[in-house]
Write an enzyme that holds these catalytic residues in place. Structure first.
Site, short mmCIF file in Angstrom:
data_model
loop_
_atom_site.label_atom_id
_atom_site.label_comp_id
_atom_site.label_asym_id
_atom_site.label_seq_id
_atom_site.Cartn_x
_atom_site.Cartn_y
_atom_site.Cartn_z
CG ASP A 108 18.49 44.75 35.57
OD1 ASP A 108 17.99 45.03 34.67
OD2 ASP A 108 19.74 44.73 35.90
N1 URA Z 1 21.32 49.26 35.87
C1 URA Z 1 21.42 48.21 35.97
O1 URA Z 1 22.21 47.34 35.59
N2 URA Z 1 20.24 47.33 36.53
C2 URA Z 1 19.13 47.94 36.73
O2 URA Z 1 18.29 47.50 37.13
C3 URA Z 1 19.22 49.49 36.53
C4 URA Z 1 20.14 50.29 36.10
#
Ligand code: URA
Length: 241
Positions: A108
């Site tokens: 993310d």
């Molecule tokens: N889980 C999440 O919530 N975000 C990420 O970037 C990777 C795994």
């Protein structure tokens, strides 16, 4: 006669996209074979004989493959180009190989840590395919605490907001002080924002999230925002999953 492969595999072999990305390029009508636009999947091409173009430019299977890991900071998107012009992880690669590589899966915008990047579409396909169930380990800093029951639920599987029930996770409490709790969590699925949503499902809020390993490949002490080539040992481990 050259080897005959499916068009999406050919595009991946050229380092132009992952196999899934290549399927999109095909359905978007950006690919031609011997001058004819192909927009359906499943067409086969012969390496060395057929002429494949992407956006009007000839593409050929590339010789040199790059496999790198980046310690992604927050504030970068894990794509090659962002529709909102936000900084991308490719902007952090400071050599000419940035023209050719793309991220293997996603972290993310607000997550940091280990992100693999390559120009080998087959490698991407392999590492991201759910059937390999490769473990991914994260350090999550929670705002506030978490109940014993919440930890137990994460360990047995929780129902996310869209109804998906997660597999049992490995969960270890590392620290709890000053209103924050630090948890190490290992999962092998890769649903969108999965770790954040797992904690939400047990009533906790993730404040910071960092990925520290993918299988046995570890971020180690690579500084934030820096990248390095994977070792040949790491590459062959991931290729032979
Ligand atoms: N889980 C999440 O919530 N975000 C990420 O970037 C990777 C795994």
């Amino acid at each position: 006669m050259g080897e005959i492969v499916r068009l999406q595999k050919y595009i991946a072999m050229c380092g132009a996209a992952s196999r899934r990305g290549a399927e999109e390029l095909i359905s978007d009508g950006r690919v031609t074979v011997n001058g004819k636009k192909i927009s359906e999947q499943g067409v086969k091409v012969e390496i060395g004989a057929d002429s494949v173009m992407l956006d009007g430019k000839l593409i050929k299977p590339s010789g040199k493959m790059y496999y790198i890991m980046l310690n992604k900071p927050t504030g970068y998107v894990s794509t090659v180009k962002d529709q909102f012009e936000r900084p991308t992880v490719v902007d952090l690669i400071d050599t000419e190989i940035k023209e050719r590589i793309f991220p293997v899966g996603r972290l993310d915008y607000d997550t940091e840590g280990l992100l693999l990047m390559t120009n080998d579409g087959d490698f991407t396909y392999k590492v991201t395919h759910p059937k390999h169930e490769i473990d991914k380990t994260y350090i999550a800093v929670l705002k506030g605490g978490i109940s014993i029951k919440g930890l137990a639920q994460l360990r047995s599987g929780v129902r996310l907001d869209d109804g998906f029930v997660t597999s049992p996770a490995e969960v270890e409490m590392l620290d709890a002080q000053n209103g924050h709790t630090t948890i190490k969590i290992t999962i092998h699925e890769g649903k969108n924002r999965q770790v954040r949503r797992m904690f939400e499902a047990v009533g906790s809020k993730v404040k910071e999230l960092q990925r520290i390993s993918i299988g046995t490949v570890e971020l180690g002490n690579l500084p934030l925002g820096r990248w390095r080539h994977l070792t040949s040992h790491e590459v062959s481990y991931l290729k032979n999953l």
